[in-house]
Design an enzyme around this catalytic site. Structure first.
Site, PDB file in Angstrom:
ATOM      1  N   HIS B  99       0.835  -1.205   0.000  1.00 42.70           N
ATOM      2  CA  HIS B  99       0.000   0.000   0.000  1.00 42.70           C
ATOM      3  C   HIS B  99       0.863   1.245   0.000  1.00 42.70           C
ATOM      4  CE1 HIS B  99       1.051  -0.473   4.257  1.00 42.70           C
ATOM      5  NE2 HIS B  99       0.731   0.810   4.440  1.00 42.70           N
ATOM      6  N   ASP B 101       0.370   5.263   1.692  1.00 40.30           N
ATOM      7  CA  ASP B 101      -0.433   5.736   2.812  1.00 40.30           C
ATOM      8  C   ASP B 101      -1.531   6.713   2.390  1.00 40.30           C
ATOM      9  OD1 ASP B 101       0.757   4.278   4.946  1.00 40.30           O
ATOM     10  OD2 ASP B 101       2.524   5.570   4.789  1.00 40.30           O
ATOM     11  N   HIS B 255       4.650   0.003   0.177  1.00 35.56           N
ATOM     12  CA  HIS B 255       5.353  -0.665   1.273  1.00 35.56           C
ATOM     13  C   HIS B 255       4.405  -1.616   1.980  1.00 35.56           C
ATOM     14  CE1 HIS B 255       3.529   2.911   3.117  1.00 35.56           C
ATOM     15  NE2 HIS B 255       3.527   2.251   4.276  1.00 35.56           N
ATOM     16  N   ARG B 270       5.465   6.793  13.316  1.00 35.34           N
ATOM     17  CA  ARG B 270       5.492   7.302  11.948  1.00 35.34           C
ATOM     18  C   ARG B 270       4.898   8.689  11.865  1.00 35.34           C
ATOM     19  NH1 ARG B 270       0.581   7.189   9.534  1.00 35.34           N
ATOM     20  NH2 ARG B 270       1.345   7.043   7.415  1.00 35.34           N
TER      21      ARG B 270
END
Lengths: 279, 279
Positions: B99, B101, B255, B270
Site C-alpha cells: 500500500h 499511505d 510498502h 510514523r
C-alpha cells in the site's frame, strides 16, 4: 569451535559466524551445522574465505556433495563445484532462477541441499529470497492441509521448457535431449522431511507440471493457490550477497528465488548435496 | 551547490543506506542533498539516529508540512501528529499488504518517516517496492493503456469501519467518509520532484475500481498491476535495528509491514509530509 547462530526471520534463515575451514571440519561442528540447517532451512556465512576445495568441504558437513550434470567445473580437484553464472547484458531476467523453486525436482531423488558461494557480484542487486515450505504448510487451513496431504504431483524437465528456451536462445535440440533424458517423476505434494519429520509443501512452478487425479483446471488452480500461499513474505527471508558469502539451504524444506534486478556479471559457485526420494 | 550524500544502494530498483548523516542536525545543504537522494532512490535508510518524537517530527518538517492525522483534522486539530503503532499478542499487525499511505486524501502525503521503537529479536521487516521501476518495466502498450486511467480511492468502508471500531464512537465511519469523499487519482502519476512517471496504486480495500470500467475489468487490471509490482526485482526488504530511520517517497513506492513477528511485540512511530494532488 564455537558457532554463533542468529535467526534472520521467525520462519526461515540464520546467520552463522565463528566457523573457520582450514581442512576437514570436526564431527561435532559438522553435526551442529547440520542441526542449524534443519532448524532454520537456510544458513548464511559472511566471514568464510573459501576456495572451491573449501566450499566442497563446507558442503560435505551437510551431506555428500555430488557431481552435477550440467555447468562449467572450474577446479579439477573439486569437480562437484560448478558455475551458475550470468555474463552481463541487457538484464538477468528470464534465466529460470527468478521464479520460486526447489532445485532439480525433475529428478527422482532431488538434492537434499545446495551450497552457493558468491564469486563475482553486481554492484547492487541479485539478492536471493528463501521461503520455508514447512512454515507454509503449517499456515494452511486444516481442510486444505487434508486435501493436499494425499496428493501426488508430476515433475518434469518439460515444465521448464519456456525458461530453457529463453536462456538458450531457442535451442530446441538440447531441450529435446534433456526432456528425453528426464522422464516425468512423481513426488508427493507434501513431503515429510527425513530428519525433522516436518511436513513441507513440495511443488514449484519451474518443474511441477500437474497434480495426479485432478482435472487440468483443478490442478492449475490448486497449484496457483499453493504458490500464492507459499510466496507470502511472512514465510521468507531475503539475503543480500557480499563477496565470498555462502548460503546453504535445505532443498527439502526451502524454496528460493534469485532476484533478477541487475545487468552486470554475476558468478556463483554451487555444490549440490545428494538427496533421497521424497516421501 | 548542494552537499553530495554518501549512499549505499540496497536494491536494483530502489533503496539506499545513508551512513554519514545526522538527521537531527542537518544543514540546509544536507537537507537538499537528502531530498534529492530520497526522490531518486525511493526509500532511504539512516542507521543509528535514535530520534526523540520531537526530533522525528522536526525532521519531517525539513521536507515540507507535517500532516495532521485525517481523523483529528476532521475535528479541528491543526497539530501535526505522529502515530505510534503497537503490535503484540492482542493487537496483531495490520499493514502486511502492499500500500501507499492514505491515498484516499485529495492530497496524499509525499513522504513518510518511520522508526521502530521496539524491534523484535527477529521478524517484523518492512518491504518497499518501486512503482517507478514497475511502471518502466511495463510494455509500451500497457503504459499507454494505464496512462489515461484514473482509479477510485476510498476510505470507505475499510478505514472508516476500523476507525469507528477503535474509537467506539457510533456513526464515526459515516462522518469520516463525508469529510473525505472518494478520490479519483491517475493510475500513472508524475513525481514533480524528478519528472519520473510511476504507477500510483494501493491495496484493493482502498483502490476499488477504475473510472469508466466495469468491476470485472477493474479487478482484472488492478490485480494485474499489483501482481506486476509484487516481484522481488522491484523491492527491498529492510531488517530493522533500534535507532534506524526510514524515509520514503509515497508517490513512487508501495510498502508493507511483514507480520511474521506476531505475537511478538513491535512498536513503530510514523509521521508523514503533505503532498500534492496526484497528476
Amino acid at each position: 569451535m564455537t558457532l554463533t547462530v542468529s535467526r534472520v526471520t521467525p520462519h526461515v534463515g540464520a546467520e552463522i559466524s565463528g566457523l573457520s575451514i582450514d581442512g576437514p571440519v570436526d564431527a561435532a561442528t559438522a553435526a551442529e551445522l547440520r542441526r542449524a540447517l534443519v532448524d532454520h532451512g537456510v544458513v548464511f556465512f559472511r566471514d568464510l574465505e573459501l576456495d572451491d576445495v573449501g566450499q566442497r568441504e563446507l558442503a560435505s558437513c551437510f551431506g555428500r556433495p555430488e557431481l552435477f550434470q550440467y555447468g562449467e567445473r572450474p577446479t579439477p580437484e573439486a569437480p562437484e563445484v560448478h558455475v551458475i553464472g550470468f555474463d552481463g547484458g541487457d538484464a538477468a531476467r528470464g534465466r529460470g532462477a527468478d521464479t520460486w523453486h526447489f532445485d532439480v525436482t525433475y529428478l527422482p531423488e532431488p538434492p537434499a541441499g545446495t551450497c552457493l558461494r558468491a564469486v563475482a557480484l553486481p554492484e547492487v542487486g541479485g539478492d536471493t529470497l528463501f521461503a520455508h515450505a514447512g512454515a507454509a504448510y503449517d499456515g494452511l487451513s486444516v481442510p486444505l492441509r487434508r486435501l493436499v496431504d494425499g496428493l501426488t504431483a508430476v515433475h518434469e524437465y518439460l515444465a521448464f521448457a519456456p525458461a530453457f528456451l529463453a536462456i538458450s536462445g531457442g535451442d530446441r535440440a538440447t531441450l529435446a535431449a534433456r526432456v528425453a533424458e528426464h522422464p516425468p517423476v512423481r513426488h508427493p505434494v507434501v513431503r515429510t522431511h527425513p530428519e525433522s519429520g516436518r511436513r513441507c509443501l513440495f511443488v514449484n512452478p519451474n518443474y511441477t507440471s500437474g497434480i495426479e487425479g485432478l482435472s487440468v483446471l483443478e490442478s492449475a488452480k490448486l497449484l496457483e493457490l499453493l504458490y500464492a500461499h507459499m510466496q507470502q513474505p511472512d514465510y521468507q527471508c531475503r539475503f543480500s550477497w557480499s563477496p565470498g558469502a555462502v548460503a546453504v539451504w535445505d532443498n527439502r524444506a526451502v524454496m528460493h528465488y534469485a532476484t533478477a534486478d541487475y545487468s552486470q556479471p554475476r558468478r556463483m559457485h554451487r555444490v549440490v548435496i545428494t538427496g533421497d526420494r521424497p516421501r | 551547490m548542494t552537499t553530495t550524500i554518501e549512499l549505499h544502494r540496497v536494491g536494483g530498483a530502489l533503496g539506499a543506506v545513508v551512513p554519514g548523516v545526522k538527521l537531527a542536525s542537518m544543514s540546509d545543504d544536507t537537507v537538499a542533498g537528502v531530498h534529492r537522494a530520497l526522490v531518486t532512490n525511493g526509500v532511504l535508510f539512516f542507521p543509528d539516529q535514535h530520534l526523540s518524537a520531537d526530533e522525528q517530527l522536526a525532521l519531517a518538517h525539513r521536507f515540507g508540512e507535517c500532516s495532521v492525522y485525517p481523523v483529528e483534522k476532521m475535528f479541528g486539530s491543526v497539530e501535526p501528529g505522529q502515530q505510534v503503532i503497537v503490535d503484540d499478542a492482542d493487537s496483531p499487525p495490520g499493514t502486511d499488504m502492499w500500500h501507499t499511505d492514505v491515498s484516499w486524501l485529495e492530497r496524499p502525503p509525499k513522504f513518510a518517516v518511520l522508526t521502530v521503537l521496539e524491534v523484535p529479536p527477529y521478524g517484523g521487516d518492512t518491504m518497499w517496492c518501486s512503482t517507478q521501476a514497475a511502471y518502466e518495466a511495463l510494455s509500451p502498450v500497457m503504459q499507454e493503456v494505464v496512462g489515461g486511467l484514473r482509479a477510485k480511492h476510498s476510505c470507505w468502508p475499510g478505514f472508516c469501519e476500523i476507525a469507528e471500531q477503535k474509537s467506539g464512537f457510533a456513526g464515526l465511519a459515516e462522518r469520516i467518509h463525508a469529510a473525505y469523499p472518494d478520490q479519483h487519482h491517475p493510475i500513472v502519476r508524475t513525481n514533480p520532484d524528478t519528472g519520473a512517471r510511476a504507477l500510483y496504486l494501493t491495496d484493493r480495500t482502498v483502490m476499488q475500481s477504475i473510472d469508466g470500467m466495469t468491476q470485472a475489468e477493474s479487478d482484472a487490471l488492478l490485480d494485474f498491476l499489483l501482481a506486476h509490482c509484487d516481484q522481488p526485482r522491484f523491492s527491498v526488504r529492510w531488517r530493522w535495528s533500534e535507532g534506524d530511520i526510514a524515509i520514503w517517497d509515497e508517490r513512487t513506492t508501495l510498502h508493507r509491514g511483514v507480520s511474521d513477528h506476531h505475537p511478538q511485540r513491535r512498536v513503530v512511530r510514523r509521521c508523514t509530509v503533505d503532498g500534492e494532488v496526484p497528476a
